[in-house]
Design an enzyme around this catalytic site. Structure first.
Site, short mmCIF file in Angstrom:
data_model
loop_
_atom_site.label_atom_id
_atom_site.label_comp_id
_atom_site.label_asym_id
_atom_site.label_seq_id
_atom_site.Cartn_x
_atom_site.Cartn_y
_atom_site.Cartn_z
N CYS A 206 0.77 -1.12 0.08
CA CYS A 206 -0.01 0.10 0.05
C CYS A 206 0.83 1.14 -0.03
O CYS A 206 2.14 1.21 0.12
CB CYS A 206 -0.93 0.16 1.39
SG CYS A 206 0.01 0.33 2.89
N HIS A 268 3.58 1.89 11.97
CA HIS A 268 2.36 1.38 12.77
C HIS A 268 2.31 2.68 13.96
O HIS A 268 1.33 2.80 14.44
CB HIS A 268 2.68 0.34 13.43
CG HIS A 268 3.21 -1.13 12.58
ND1 HIS A 268 4.47 -1.40 12.47
CD2 HIS A 268 2.15 -1.73 11.69
CE1 HIS A 268 4.57 -2.39 11.56
NE2 HIS A 268 3.27 -2.46 11.19
N CYS A 290 2.57 5.78 9.04
CA CYS A 290 1.59 6.18 8.03
C CYS A 290 0.84 7.17 8.17
O CYS A 290 -0.02 7.44 9.58
CB CYS A 290 0.91 4.82 7.86
SG CYS A 290 -0.57 5.13 6.49
N HIS A 318 -1.16 -5.14 19.44
CA HIS A 318 -0.89 -4.50 18.03
C HIS A 318 -0.05 -3.41 18.20
O HIS A 318 -0.58 -2.77 19.14
CB HIS A 318 -1.76 -4.74 17.07
CG HIS A 318 -1.22 -4.55 15.74
ND1 HIS A 318 -0.85 -3.14 15.11
CD2 HIS A 318 -1.17 -5.35 14.66
CE1 HIS A 318 -0.49 -3.31 13.93
NE2 HIS A 318 -0.43 -4.56 13.56
N GLU A 320 0.28 -0.82 16.46
CA GLU A 320 -0.39 0.40 16.13
C GLU A 320 -1.38 0.63 17.33
O GLU A 320 -1.58 1.97 17.71
CB GLU A 320 -1.34 0.21 15.04
CG GLU A 320 -2.25 1.53 14.54
CD GLU A 320 -3.20 1.07 13.55
OE1 GLU A 320 -2.81 0.42 12.48
OE2 GLU A 320 -4.18 1.79 13.52
N THR A 358 -6.46 0.60 11.99
CA THR A 358 -6.74 0.82 10.41
C THR A 358 -6.73 -0.43 9.81
O THR A 358 -7.09 -0.40 8.40
CB THR A 358 -5.65 1.51 10.00
OG1 THR A 358 -4.20 0.96 10.46
CG2 THR A 358 -5.37 3.07 10.81
N SER A 416 1.37 -9.83 10.68
CA SER A 416 0.62 -8.77 9.84
C SER A 416 -0.68 -8.86 10.03
O SER A 416 -1.52 -9.92 9.56
CB SER A 416 1.20 -8.93 8.37
OG SER A 416 0.30 -8.23 7.44
N ASN A 418 -3.21 -6.83 8.91
CA ASN A 418 -4.08 -6.95 7.46
C ASN A 418 -3.82 -8.06 6.67
O ASN A 418 -4.87 -8.62 6.05
CB ASN A 418 -3.63 -5.73 6.73
CG ASN A 418 -2.43 -5.89 5.94
OD1 ASN A 418 -2.53 -6.15 4.71
ND2 ASN A 418 -1.22 -5.42 6.37
N SER A 460 1.82 -5.39 3.47
CA SER A 460 3.30 -5.17 3.52
C SER A 460 4.07 -6.26 2.96
O SER A 460 5.39 -6.44 3.04
CB SER A 460 3.38 -5.34 5.28
OG SER A 460 2.57 -6.47 5.96
FE1 SF4 Z 1 -1.21 2.64 6.29
FE2 SF4 Z 1 -1.30 0.46 7.36
FE3 SF4 Z 1 -3.33 1.31 5.92
FE4 SF4 Z 1 -1.03 0.74 4.66
S1 SF4 Z 1 -2.14 -0.79 5.73
S2 SF4 Z 1 -2.25 2.38 4.10
S3 SF4 Z 1 0.40 1.32 6.39
S4 SF4 Z 1 -2.49 2.10 7.74
#
Ligand code: SF4
Length: 500
Positions: A206, A268, A290, A318, A320, A358, A416, A418, A460
């Protein structure tokens, strides 16, 4: 059911050892040496996968008796046969805890001993020698190479010659290893076949991850190595390894960074006390947080300043969440699921606000936010949640491909967030799904009967890992690759002034 796997050994003793774990595979003994192998090979007609299995001699001192060699190519004189499945068979054997290497095997008409081993290694590049494999393969010229495997257990080596003391004990040990390889061969045979591969779009990096990696590289260019990075810059071991090679040094805490050095704060985000600590240690700080995480920090500070009790939806351990929590530890309480909302105890008469991590799953977050609004009807927060565009898009893409896939593979590291959410999304859509660091973590059993494989990658995880998985699938049979894109991303974030 049609025959799936034929295992060929030279000796009866090898056949008896390998029988275990082969299920309904056919076991055949071809006899020792080139003449018998050629005769047997000429007579074998099958549509099944064929594995040549047994003992072999090592051509180098680095290979020990009992180690397994999976042949990437088999050599006889000027003839070389490449075996594309080798790395997948080897990876599966490794997953079974077997000590395995890949490399070339050369076949000779007679047993090789003494100094001839080293000479053969020098002239052919092979690491092991047998007397049958190449002669068998020569008779199967028309067979798709992906359907062929050669797996040998080292029985003798330059330091452990045949018939020297210990030969019998080494043979017994080798037979024990042969007994353990059957399940990997069965899994490999079941995984062979043509497939459709559907790539989820968008996937992989991303804008926040690209920016963070760019910041570390630019910091190294501008300030010189080493540049210290607090925690993993993004949660991916391949990215971390690449940056280490470029001159980054990853640390857990700032007290590991020499005074006055340059330190990059990971994507993070961090609690304010980390910044204060950096200042007190006279560090040059380059912030790779970010911007979408930084936005949540800003909201947390604003709500805290305005007297709100803040409910932060996220995973309590986590990084973040730990960073955001640090903005107002007395005012923020973390909830992970809808059940936690019932147990919340907030001070009476204070307004309630909510924020979210996020990288959460959209569905889960919606149910937690729904529970919060039911319990605190006046709670304020973002319009839906703080889940970033990248997490949303990748989840949407995985959901779309899961409908047409038998299995979905998600590239990403185990830490990770996400990436793990993408696996959950695929499973929730009714699809078998797995998180893998790279193609070596593929479990061949996943592909038995699976004709359509979906592939995605967390925000990532670098794209080359996706290519690696597609290449691996192509070593099991012909693949037709398509891409299912749900949205095209064009988000870019500015770099911090220190490295612009
Ligand atoms: Fe930002 Fe994490 Fe979303 Fe990527 S995944 S845009 S680093 S908040």
């Amino acid at each position: 059911m049609p025959e799936r796997l034929v295992v060929v050994t030279a000796l009866g003793v090898e056949a008896r050892a390998v029988r275990r774990g082969l299920g309904d595979a056919t076991l055949r003994v071809c006899g020792m040496g080139p003449r018998r192998a050629t005769h047997f090979g000429r007579g074998l007609r099958t549509e099944a996968a064929i594995a040549v299995v047994g003992f072999a001699g090592s051509l180098t001192s680095t290979l020990r008796p009992g180690q397994v060699v999976v042949a990437t190519r088999v050599i006889n004189g000027d003839t070389t046969v490449e075996l594309p499945s080798a790395s997948l068979v080897a990876a599966h054997l490794r997953q079974l805890g077997i000590d395995v290497v890949t490399g070339s095997i050369v076949s000779t008409p007679s047993i090789v001993r003494g100094s001839a081993r080293g000479e053969l290694h020098e002239t052919t590049g092979a690491i092991a020698v047998d007397n049958e494999s190449a002669f068998l393969l020569a008779e199967w010229r028309d067979v798709d190479r992906r359907r062929l495997a050669v797996v040998r257990v080292i029985s003798d080596s330059p330091d452990h010659e045949l018939f020297s003391p210990g030969t019998i004990a080494r043979g017994v040990r080798g037979a024990r290893v042969l007994r353990r390889i059957g399940p990997a061969l069965t899994a490999w045979a079941g995984a062979l076949g043509p497939r459709r591969v559907v790539l989820a779009g968008p996937r992989s990096f991303c804008a926040g991850v690209e920016r963070a990696i760019d910041i570390v590289r630019r910091a190294i260019d501008r300030f010189g190595a080493p540049v210290y990075v607090r925690r993993q810059i993004v949660h991916n071991s391949h990215v971390v390894h690449d940056l280490e090679t470029a001159g980054a040094v990853f640390v857990q805490e700032l007290d590991e960074v020499p005074e006055g050095a340059t330190v990059v704060l990971a994507a993070h985000g961090v609690a304010p006390e980390v910044r204060r600590d950096a200042e007190s240690r006279n560090l040059r700080v380059v912030d790779a947080t970010c911007p979408l995480v930084a936005k949540v920090h800003t909201e947390a500070r604003r709500y805290a300043r305005d007297g709100f009790s803040i409910v932060l939806v996220g995973h309590v351990d986590h990084e973040e969440v730990i960073g955001t929590l640090g903005e107002a530890p007395d005012r923020i309480v973390v909830v992970e699921g809808a059940d936690d909302v019932d147990a919340l105890q907030l001070p009476d008469a204070t307004p309630v606000a909510f924020l979210t991590q996020t990288t959460l799953a959209l569905d889960d977050t919606a149910s937690v936010v729904g529970a919060l609004k039911a319990r605190f009807p006046d709670a304020v927060g973002p319009r839906g949640d703080d889940i970033c565009y990248a997490s949303q898009n990748r989840q949407q893409a995985v959901r779309a491909i899961a409908e047409e896939c038998d299995v979905v593979l998600v590239l990403g590291s185990a830490n990770s967030s996400n990436s793990k959410r993408l696996v959950e999304v695929a499973r929730r859509a009714g699809c078998d799904a797995h998180l893998i660091e790279n193609d070596t973590e593929i479990d061949l059993r996943w592909f038995d009967g699976a004709r359509t494989i979906g592939v995605s990658a967390g925000a990532s995880a670098p794209e080359f890992l996706v290519t690696g998985v597609v290449d691996a699938l192509a070593r099991l049979g012909p693949v037709e690759v398509t891409e299912h894109t749900v949205v095209v991303e064009n988000v870019r974030f500015n770099l911090p002034a220190e490295v612009r």
